[in-house]
Motif scaffolding. Sequence first.
Motif, PDB file in Angstrom:
ATOM      1  N   ALA A 102       3.146  -1.299   4.002  1.00 21.25           N
ATOM      2  CA  ALA A 102       2.889   0.075   3.585  1.00 21.25           C
ATOM      3  C   ALA A 102       4.228   0.735   3.289  1.00 21.25           C
ATOM      4  O   ALA A 102       5.222   0.465   3.961  1.00 21.25           O
ATOM      5  N   CYS A 139       0.852  -1.191   0.000  1.00 20.69           N
ATOM      6  CA  CYS A 139       0.000   0.000   0.000  1.00 20.69           C
ATOM      7  C   CYS A 139       0.884   1.235   0.000  1.00 20.69           C
ATOM      8  O   CYS A 139       1.676   1.441   0.917  1.00 20.69           O
ATOM      9  N   LEU A 194       1.603   4.842   0.811  1.00 18.29           N
ATOM     10  CA  LEU A 194       1.056   5.625   1.915  1.00 18.29           C
ATOM     11  C   LEU A 194       1.621   7.045   1.890  1.00 18.29           C
ATOM     12  O   LEU A 194       2.784   7.261   2.220  1.00 18.29           O
ATOM     13  N   SER A 195       0.799   7.998   1.485  1.00 12.63           N
ATOM     14  CA  SER A 195       1.237   9.398   1.446  1.00 12.63           C
ATOM     15  C   SER A 195       1.086  10.074   2.797  1.00 12.63           C
ATOM     16  O   SER A 195       1.747  11.058   3.082  1.00 12.63           O
ATOM     17  N   GLY A 196       0.175   9.556   3.602  1.00 10.45           N
ATOM     18  CA  GLY A 196      -0.156  10.188   4.869  1.00 10.45           C
ATOM     19  C   GLY A 196      -1.443  10.983   4.783  1.00 10.45           C
ATOM     20  O   GLY A 196      -1.942  11.478   5.790  1.00 10.45           O
ATOM     21  N   HIS A 238       6.037   4.538   2.352  1.00  9.79           N
ATOM     22  CA  HIS A 238       5.973   5.993   2.200  1.00  9.79           C
ATOM     23  C   HIS A 238       7.291   6.450   1.590  1.00  9.79           C
ATOM     24  O   HIS A 238       8.363   6.044   2.050  1.00  9.79           O
ATOM     25  N   CYS A 274       3.417   8.870   8.988  1.00  6.32           N
ATOM     26  CA  CYS A 274       3.385   7.510   8.439  1.00  6.32           C
ATOM     27  C   CYS A 274       4.176   6.547   9.304  1.00  6.32           C
ATOM     28  O   CYS A 274       3.773   5.396   9.513  1.00  6.32           O
ATOM     29  N   ASP A 301       4.580  14.538   7.091  1.00  7.23           N
ATOM     30  CA  ASP A 301       3.926  13.365   6.494  1.00  7.23           C
ATOM     31  C   ASP A 301       4.714  12.096   6.790  1.00  7.23           C
ATOM     32  O   ASP A 301       4.149  11.063   7.143  1.00  7.23           O
ATOM     33  N   SER A 344      -5.024   7.526   1.397  1.00  3.14           N
ATOM     34  CA  SER A 344      -4.135   6.377   1.566  1.00  3.14           C
ATOM     35  C   SER A 344      -4.227   5.790   2.973  1.00  3.14           C
ATOM     36  O   SER A 344      -4.098   4.577   3.152  1.00  3.14           O
ATOM     37  N   VAL A 345      -4.499   6.626   3.975  1.00  7.52           N
ATOM     38  CA  VAL A 345      -4.662   6.107   5.332  1.00  7.52           C
ATOM     39  C   VAL A 345      -5.940   5.256   5.418  1.00  7.52           C
ATOM     40  O   VAL A 345      -5.943   4.185   6.017  1.00  7.52           O
ATOM     41  N   LEU A 368      -5.239   1.975   3.745  1.00  2.65           N
ATOM     42  CA  LEU A 368      -4.441   1.110   4.611  1.00  2.65           C
ATOM     43  C   LEU A 368      -5.312   0.461   5.682  1.00  2.65           C
ATOM     44  O   LEU A 368      -5.198  -0.739   5.937  1.00  2.65           O
ATOM     45  N   HIS A 369      -6.204   1.219   6.287  1.00  2.00           N
ATOM     46  CA  HIS A 369      -7.091   0.639   7.306  1.00  2.00           C
ATOM     47  C   HIS A 369      -8.010  -0.422   6.708  1.00  2.00           C
ATOM     48  O   HIS A 369      -8.244  -1.466   7.338  1.00  2.00           O
TER      49      HIS A 369
END
Length: 87
Positions: A65, A36, A38-40, A67, A84, A80, A44-45, A48-49
Motif C-alpha cells: 500500500a 494499492c 491508499l488515501s485513508g 500513501h 495510513c 490521513d 481505499s481502506v 486494501l482490506h
Amino acid sequence: MKKSEQPNLTKRSLFDDFAAYAESEALFSPNAAVLCALSGGADSVTLLHLLLKAKAQGMLSELCACHVHHGLRGENADRDEQFCKEL
C-alpha cells in the motif's frame, strides 16, 4: 409483497462479489504483485482490506500500500498520513 412471497436471495459478502469480478475479468494471478493507492478514505481502506483477503486466499502473492502526502491539505493530510501508517 408479503414476507412469504419475497424471493430467496442468496446473501453474498462484498468479498465474494469482489473475488467473482476479479476472476471474471482475470484481474489477478497467483503470482501477481499489486500496489494499492491508499488515501485513508473509506474507499481505499475497503479496497486494501479486500486485497489483503485476496492475498490470504492465494489470489495474488505480493501486496503493498502506498500513501502520498502532497502537503496540500494541512492538518487533514497529516491525519490521513498517520492513519495510513497505523493501518
